[in-house]
Design a protein around this motif. Structure first.
Motif, PDB file in Angstrom:
ATOM      1  N   ARG A   8      28.049 -62.132 -21.941  1.00 50.22           N
ATOM      2  CA  ARG A   8      27.388 -61.378 -21.202  1.00 50.22           C
ATOM      3  C   ARG A   8      26.775 -62.329 -19.847  1.00 50.22           C
ATOM      4  O   ARG A   8      26.876 -61.928 -18.877  1.00 50.22           O
ATOM      5  CB  ARG A   8      26.305 -60.426 -21.507  1.00 50.22           C
ATOM      6  CG  ARG A   8      26.780 -59.441 -22.429  1.00 50.22           C
ATOM      7  CD  ARG A   8      25.521 -58.522 -22.679  1.00 50.22           C
ATOM      8  NE  ARG A   8      26.152 -57.378 -23.733  1.00 50.22           N
ATOM      9  CZ  ARG A   8      26.001 -57.386 -25.069  1.00 50.22           C
ATOM     10  NH1 ARG A   8      25.317 -58.309 -25.631  1.00 50.22           N
ATOM     11  NH2 ARG A   8      26.564 -56.582 -25.802  1.00 50.22           N
ATOM     12  N   HIS A   9      26.463 -63.600 -20.347  1.00 55.78           N
ATOM     13  CA  HIS A   9      26.111 -64.566 -19.174  1.00 55.78           C
ATOM     14  C   HIS A   9      27.156 -65.348 -18.907  1.00 55.78           C
ATOM     15  O   HIS A   9      27.383 -65.787 -17.709  1.00 55.78           O
ATOM     16  CB  HIS A   9      25.177 -65.486 -20.023  1.00 55.78           C
ATOM     17  CG  HIS A   9      23.825 -65.002 -20.177  1.00 55.78           C
ATOM     18  ND1 HIS A   9      23.587 -64.094 -21.442  1.00 55.78           N
ATOM     19  CD2 HIS A   9      22.769 -65.115 -19.658  1.00 55.78           C
ATOM     20  CE1 HIS A   9      22.296 -63.768 -21.364  1.00 55.78           C
ATOM     21  NE2 HIS A   9      21.717 -64.461 -20.489  1.00 55.78           N
ATOM     22  N   LEU A  10      28.248 -65.479 -19.790  1.00 56.62           N
ATOM     23  CA  LEU A  10      29.603 -66.502 -19.229  1.00 56.62           C
ATOM     24  C   LEU A  10      30.349 -65.815 -18.207  1.00 56.62           C
ATOM     25  O   LEU A  10      30.934 -65.893 -16.954  1.00 56.62           O
ATOM     26  CB  LEU A  10      30.251 -66.765 -20.271  1.00 56.62           C
ATOM     27  CG  LEU A  10      31.301 -67.798 -20.045  1.00 56.62           C
ATOM     28  CD1 LEU A  10      30.998 -68.908 -19.295  1.00 56.62           C
ATOM     29  CD2 LEU A  10      31.997 -67.981 -21.191  1.00 56.62           C
ATOM     30  N   GLY A  30      31.217 -54.330 -35.319  1.00 58.84           N
ATOM     31  CA  GLY A  30      29.964 -54.460 -34.554  1.00 58.84           C
ATOM     32  C   GLY A  30      30.254 -55.106 -33.172  1.00 58.84           C
ATOM     33  O   GLY A  30      29.514 -55.189 -31.856  1.00 58.84           O
ATOM     34  N   LEU A  31      30.798 -56.391 -33.579  1.00 60.07           N
ATOM     35  CA  LEU A  31      31.230 -57.361 -32.476  1.00 60.07           C
ATOM     36  C   LEU A  31      32.196 -56.816 -31.468  1.00 60.07           C
ATOM     37  O   LEU A  31      31.857 -56.647 -30.106  1.00 60.07           O
ATOM     38  CB  LEU A  31      31.854 -58.437 -32.972  1.00 60.07           C
ATOM     39  CG  LEU A  31      32.179 -59.626 -31.915  1.00 60.07           C
ATOM     40  CD1 LEU A  31      30.912 -60.095 -31.238  1.00 60.07           C
ATOM     41  CD2 LEU A  31      32.974 -60.669 -32.705  1.00 60.07           C
ATOM     42  N   ALA A  32      33.051 -55.765 -31.881  1.00 66.49           N
ATOM     43  CA  ALA A  32      33.985 -55.261 -30.792  1.00 66.49           C
ATOM     44  C   ALA A  32      33.079 -54.195 -30.015  1.00 66.49           C
ATOM     45  O   ALA A  32      33.672 -53.853 -28.934  1.00 66.49           O
ATOM     46  CB  ALA A  32      35.057 -54.503 -31.700  1.00 66.49           C
ATOM     47  N   SER A  33      32.358 -53.486 -30.855  1.00 67.79           N
ATOM     48  CA  SER A  33      31.525 -52.340 -30.043  1.00 67.79           C
ATOM     49  C   SER A  33      30.721 -53.198 -28.887  1.00 67.79           C
ATOM     50  O   SER A  33      30.463 -52.689 -27.746  1.00 67.79           O
ATOM     51  CB  SER A  33      30.737 -51.779 -30.976  1.00 67.79           C
ATOM     52  OG  SER A  33      29.802 -50.860 -30.424  1.00 67.79           O
ATOM     53  N   GLY A  34      30.179 -54.491 -29.321  1.00 65.63           N
ATOM     54  CA  GLY A  34      29.237 -55.110 -28.319  1.00 65.63           C
ATOM     55  C   GLY A  34      30.092 -55.502 -27.055  1.00 65.63           C
ATOM     56  O   GLY A  34      29.341 -55.923 -26.097  1.00 65.63           O
ATOM     57  N   LEU A  35      31.367 -55.727 -27.240  1.00 62.64           N
ATOM     58  CA  LEU A  35      32.351 -56.305 -26.196  1.00 62.64           C
ATOM     59  C   LEU A  35      32.700 -55.288 -25.210  1.00 62.64           C
ATOM     60  O   LEU A  35      33.701 -55.415 -24.152  1.00 62.64           O
ATOM     61  CB  LEU A  35      33.582 -56.840 -26.742  1.00 62.64           C
ATOM     62  CG  LEU A  35      32.888 -58.249 -27.610  1.00 62.64           C
ATOM     63  CD1 LEU A  35      34.202 -58.879 -28.243  1.00 62.64           C
ATOM     64  CD2 LEU A  35      32.044 -59.183 -26.756  1.00 62.64           C
ATOM     65  N   PRO A  65      39.297 -54.588 -23.983  1.00 65.34           N
ATOM     66  CA  PRO A  65      39.550 -54.408 -25.669  1.00 65.34           C
ATOM     67  C   PRO A  65      39.970 -55.419 -26.280  1.00 65.34           C
ATOM     68  O   PRO A  65      40.988 -56.059 -26.110  1.00 65.34           O
ATOM     69  CB  PRO A  65      40.277 -53.159 -25.690  1.00 65.34           C
ATOM     70  CG  PRO A  65      40.220 -52.372 -24.355  1.00 65.34           C
ATOM     71  CD  PRO A  65      40.356 -53.553 -23.535  1.00 65.34           C
ATOM     72  N   PRO A  66      39.057 -55.807 -27.188  1.00 63.62           N
ATOM     73  CA  PRO A  66      39.742 -57.237 -27.994  1.00 63.62           C
ATOM     74  C   PRO A  66      40.839 -56.865 -29.080  1.00 63.62           C
ATOM     75  O   PRO A  66      40.738 -55.767 -29.584  1.00 63.62           O
ATOM     76  CB  PRO A  66      38.329 -57.572 -28.730  1.00 63.62           C
ATOM     77  CG  PRO A  66      37.494 -56.404 -28.920  1.00 63.62           C
ATOM     78  CD  PRO A  66      37.973 -55.294 -27.899  1.00 63.62           C
ATOM     79  N   VAL A  67      41.710 -58.111 -29.244  1.00 58.92           N
ATOM     80  CA  VAL A  67      42.633 -57.841 -30.023  1.00 58.92           C
ATOM     81  C   VAL A  67      42.182 -58.329 -31.397  1.00 58.92           C
ATOM     82  O   VAL A  67      41.799 -59.532 -31.408  1.00 58.92           O
ATOM     83  CB  VAL A  67      43.901 -58.875 -29.540  1.00 58.92           C
ATOM     84  CG1 VAL A  67      44.974 -58.463 -30.521  1.00 58.92           C
ATOM     85  CG2 VAL A  67      44.243 -58.063 -28.270  1.00 58.92           C
ATOM     86  N   GLN A  68      42.350 -57.737 -32.714  1.00 63.35           N
ATOM     87  CA  GLN A  68      41.863 -58.476 -33.818  1.00 63.35           C
ATOM     88  C   GLN A  68      42.952 -58.948 -34.512  1.00 63.35           C
ATOM     89  O   GLN A  68      43.987 -58.352 -34.960  1.00 63.35           O
ATOM     90  CB  GLN A  68      41.359 -57.194 -34.592  1.00 63.35           C
ATOM     91  CG  GLN A  68      40.104 -56.565 -33.939  1.00 63.35           C
ATOM     92  CD  GLN A  68      39.402 -55.315 -34.651  1.00 63.35           C
ATOM     93  OE1 GLN A  68      39.674 -55.255 -35.877  1.00 63.35           O
ATOM     94  NE2 GLN A  68      38.600 -54.490 -34.058  1.00 63.35           N
ATOM     95  N   ALA A 126      26.048 -66.748 -37.100  1.00 60.69           N
ATOM     96  CA  ALA A 126      26.084 -67.151 -35.716  1.00 60.69           C
ATOM     97  C   ALA A 126      26.563 -66.386 -34.790  1.00 60.69           C
ATOM     98  O   ALA A 126      26.333 -66.109 -33.595  1.00 60.69           O
ATOM     99  CB  ALA A 126      26.328 -68.743 -35.683  1.00 60.69           C
ATOM    100  N   VAL A 127      28.077 -66.037 -35.072  1.00 54.29           N
ATOM    101  CA  VAL A 127      28.810 -65.291 -34.185  1.00 54.29           C
ATOM    102  C   VAL A 127      28.239 -63.837 -33.953  1.00 54.29           C
ATOM    103  O   VAL A 127      28.208 -63.204 -32.935  1.00 54.29           O
ATOM    104  CB  VAL A 127      30.215 -65.243 -34.700  1.00 54.29           C
ATOM    105  CG1 VAL A 127      31.226 -64.553 -33.765  1.00 54.29           C
ATOM    106  CG2 VAL A 127      30.840 -66.703 -35.074  1.00 54.29           C
ATOM    107  N   ASN A 128      28.066 -63.277 -35.188  1.00 48.40           N
ATOM    108  CA  ASN A 128      27.360 -61.931 -35.191  1.00 48.40           C
ATOM    109  C   ASN A 128      26.229 -61.775 -34.224  1.00 48.40           C
ATOM    110  O   ASN A 128      26.044 -60.757 -33.513  1.00 48.40           O
ATOM    111  CB  ASN A 128      26.963 -61.452 -36.347  1.00 48.40           C
ATOM    112  CG  ASN A 128      28.127 -61.294 -37.486  1.00 48.40           C
ATOM    113  OD1 ASN A 128      29.158 -61.164 -36.964  1.00 48.40           O
ATOM    114  ND2 ASN A 128      27.851 -61.340 -38.664  1.00 48.40           N
ATOM    115  N   LEU A 129      25.347 -62.979 -34.349  1.00 46.70           N
ATOM    116  CA  LEU A 129      24.002 -62.802 -33.398  1.00 46.70           C
ATOM    117  C   LEU A 129      24.123 -63.172 -32.000  1.00 46.70           C
ATOM    118  O   LEU A 129      23.391 -62.613 -30.972  1.00 46.70           O
ATOM    119  CB  LEU A 129      22.935 -63.564 -33.982  1.00 46.70           C
ATOM    120  CG  LEU A 129      22.383 -63.179 -35.468  1.00 46.70           C
ATOM    121  CD1 LEU A 129      21.667 -64.522 -35.883  1.00 46.70           C
ATOM    122  CD2 LEU A 129      21.498 -62.045 -35.153  1.00 46.70           C
TER     123      LEU A 129
END
Length: 259
Positions: A132-134, A57-62, A68-71, A122-125
């Motif tokens: 997106r702000h940074l 879910g986090l990768a999808s949100g990024l 593309p994030p490296v896991q 916390a990370v999931n949320l």
């Protein structure tokens, strides 16, 4: 017998803080409502520690960041190992190290690591929304964002090894903070200039308490961007770099002398 209502000043104070103040008493004990609230918050904190890290879910949100994030993963094989052996959470497993070594040297000025830490909740949320702000603030400052990494079983120091492999000048690590009874979903951001294995915590800056009832995304992004900009300019982070961004932001809560 129902406890008497708290003084008006305590009611006002409760509006400004989630801390447990003016709970009252029933005999020599807490009122039932306060005791049940404590038990509920304690359960929420425990649940946050053991929550599943939603990597997919986090990768999808990024995806909106076009990076593309490296896991990767630490040497902590499961949550039990992670909690009992903090040292394992500070070292990459062999597969992850090989994966990052194949990408070494392309991180640019900045590498961003998102780790589960002690509160995957916390990370999931909050992690994707904070970015997106940074990211736009960094782009406006001309700061190049390189590799984006999602790290499972991560302690803060895992970012040192990741940043060193990627040859990052500055490492930004977003990680779930130890849950408290008033904030089970608090996100922290740790900044390290020239990361390398063996750095002490004194070499990092931290922006903490990022969550719905704490530091807002826009305010946190402002502070983080300021520290990144100042850290790159001065070529340091940690105790030698003081956060002087506060004078440029409006106060969060105005003081009311009538309280």
């Amino acid at each position: 017998m129902k406890p008497p209502p708290p003084p008006r000043s305590l009611e006002r104070l409760r509006e400004l803080t989630p801390a447990r103040v003016g709970l009252g008493r029933a005999g020599i004990s807490l009122p039932t409502e306060a005791l049940l609230g404590f038990a509920l918050d304690h359960a929420r904190a425990r649940d946050a520690v053991h929550a599943a890290f939603d990597v997919a879910g986090l990768a999808s949100g990024l995806t909106a960041f076009a990076m593309p994030p490296v896991q990767v993963a630490s040497q902590a094989r499961n949550r039990r190992d992670y909690l009992r052996r903090p040292d394992l959470g500070r070292m990459l497993d062999p597969r992850s190290r090989r994966l990052l070594e194949s990408r070494g040297g392309i991180a640019g000025q900045l590498a961003i690591v998102i780790g589960d830490g002690l509160s995957p909740t916390a990370v999931n949320l909050h992690a994707a929304e904070l970015l997106r702000h940074l990211i736009p603030r960094l782009a406006a400052d001309g700061i190049e964002t390189g590799t984006l990494v999602i790290a499972s079983g991560a302690r803060v120091a895992l970012g040192d090894e990741i940043g060193a492999i990627l040859a990052a000048r500055m490492l930004v690590m977003l990680i779930g903070e130890r849950p408290g009874l008033s904030a089970p979903d608090s996100l922290g951001c740790y900044l390290t200039f020239a990361p390398r294995i063996g750095l002490a915590d004194a070499a990092r800056n931290c922006v903490s308490n990022i969550h719905g009832a704490g530091l807002r995304y826009d305010e946190a992004a402002f502070r983080i961007a300021w520290l990144i900009r100042a850290g790159l300019a001065r070529q340091l982070t940690g105790v030698a770099l003081k956060d002087e961004s506060g004078a440029q932001t409006p106060p969060r809560v105005a003081f009311d002398p009538g309280v």
